[in-house]
Design a protein around this motif. Structure first.
Motif: not given
Length: 469
Positions: A44-47, A118-120, A213-218, A291-297
């Motif tokens: 509901f936030t991304g789409w 976040c767009p990424q 989005a395809g290779w680097m990602r995180e 700090y790597e945690c993005i809070g995506c749950a």
């Protein structure tokens, strides 16, 4: 004279120096698909953001793209309002408001922006969805990468990367469509008639999306995004973060469902590592806040699914605060939050007032400095002026020009001008005055222009009228 004390010096062999590699090769992260409340919430936030991004350039308002940054004409059309370089202060003010809003959200709810909008994150999730549909589950993808090349593996890889490139191309083309008429861009790309610069930028943003989005990602979140680095400055003991309740989960260990783990001296964590397998950045949330945690749950959904299967209470990994983990109660309304809310309300109010009271008209007057004045045969004085009139409105208007401040002064020439929408025009005219009405060598007066069909649209500026000493 006594001899000085001697210091016994021993030769010490240098310690062995270990070689430290400051850059480690990236280990590919194979994320596991998980369903749950927060995963559905991300839909509901991304789409909506994706639909808005791809659709807004195709919506027309008053015969023009809803959002179009026309750089060659220095016009920025946003939802029916045209902004000009003169309105740059409004853009800067809007960016400050956005920054304050992000800081306020971070102080209260941590990296919610990173995890949900976040767009990424959104584009990476879309690419990962394609990867799961084409190559299969986590274990199937691991096995596929370890297998030698075959027709099946080649077909799956080509299909995945082809889908990635298509999404990346649509993303890059749409982004360029915010700066170049998107309908013309699509037609020109389809007929191979596009110009050099639109094609170059479309290719650039296509490759950037495909790579990020395809290779680097995180890697983008961990090493390139500055937000991950300075977020810790804004965190406090009441900030909402994704945390593992070590007091309840430790000591961890595997066990059968029928085992009474409390009598066996075990915590609720069964050490299944499902929370690690679903993490898009590959961290173990049980190691504490990182700090790597993005809070995506995603780890919350994964852990809750295990807790329900084991008939344990969900929430071993949950959104909480450091104060709550220590047995206290989270303070939601605290001085920092109140300060951010007050500042945001003030700034939004000032910004809204500036937008509502903005006059879509600009008048600039420059007096001709080659001839300070011209004396006419009847004893009058004339000065020459160059006027720059900009109609910043989206509709044409008939404008009337007038002057005030000098008794009897008149404009020589046309006083009425029709300007189309977003038109700017330069006009040269003369202003005549009687010498008897001028008491000083330089007299201040004003030019004023207003739209005859809409008197609220008016602008004025001051200039000087010169006469002989």
């Amino acid at each position: 004279m006594s001899e000085p004390d001697l210091i016994n010096v021993q030769e010490i062999a240098p310690a062995e120096v270990a070689e430290l590699d400051l850059y480690q090769k990236r280990e590919k992260i194979y994320t596991r698909k998980i369903e749950g409340f927060y995963q559905r919430l991300r839909m509901f936030t991304g789409w909506p953001m994706l639909l808005g991004y791809y659709c807004i350039p195709w919506i027309n308002i008053n015969g023009r793209q809803a959002v179009w940054f026309d750089l060659p004409e220095r016009e920025f059309h946003i939802l029916g309002i045209t902004f000009w370089p003169q309105d740059f202060s409004l853009l800067a003010f809007l960016l400050i408001i956005a920054a304050f809003l992000l800081f306020a959200i971070t102080v209260s709810a941590g990296r919610i922006w990173c995890g949900y909008t976040c767009p990424q994150t959104v584009w990476t999730s879309m690419f990962m969805w394609v990867e799961q549909k084409v190559e299969g589950t986590r274990n199937q993808r691991i096995k596929l990468d370890k297998q030698p090349w075959s027709m099946n593996k080649l077909a799956r890889k080509l299909t995945k990367h082809g889908a990635w490139l298509f999404i990346a191309f649509m993303t890059g083309m749409t982004f360029v469509g915010y700066f170049y008429p998107v309908r013309e861009l699509v037609y020109e790309l389809a007929t191979a008639e596009t110009g050099k610069w639109p094609l170059l930028w479309t290719v650039f943003f296509t490759l950037a999306t495909y790579t990020n989005a395809g290779w680097m990602r995180e890697q983008v979140c961990k090493y390139m995004c500055p937000y991950a680095r300075f977020q810790s400055v804004m965190f406090d003991a009441d900030t909402l973060i994704v945390s593992y309740d070590s007091g309840r989960g430790e000591p961890r260990g595997s066990r059968k469902k029928s085992l009474d783990h409390q009598e066996a001296g075990l915590g609720d964590c069964i050490d299944c590592e499902l929370c690690v397998q679903v993490c898009p950045t590959g961290i173990d949330i049980r190691d504490g806040l990182q700090y790597e945690c993005i809070g995506c749950a995603l780890c919350i959904d994964a852990c809750d699914s295990v807790m329900r299967k084991m008939d344990y209470e969900p929430g071993l990994v949950r959104y909480t605060s450091e104060r709550e983990l220590e047995g206290g109660k989270t303070h939601w309304l605290r001085p920092r939050i109140i300060g951010y809310i007050v500042m945001l309300c003030l700034m939004v109010g000032v910004f809204s007032y500036n937008i509502a009271s903005r006059i879509p008209l600009e008048l600039t007057v420059i007096r001709d400095r080659n001839n300070l004045y011209v004396e006419t045969a009847d004893g009058g004085i004339e000065n020459i002026y160059r006027l720059h009139i900009v109609n910043m409105d989206t509709s044409p208007h008939q404008y009337m020009l007038s002057i005030s401040g000098i008794d009897g002064a008149q404009i020589k020439g046309d006083k009425s001008y029709k300007l189309d929408a977003s038109e700017d025009r330069e006009i040269t005219l003369r202003v005549a005055a009687e010498a008897s009405a001028l008491t000083l060598p330089s007299t201040a007066f004003r030019f004023e222009i207003l739209a005859q069909d809409m008197p609220s649209i008016r602008a004025s500026t001051e200039s000087r009228f010169m006469k002989p000493l």
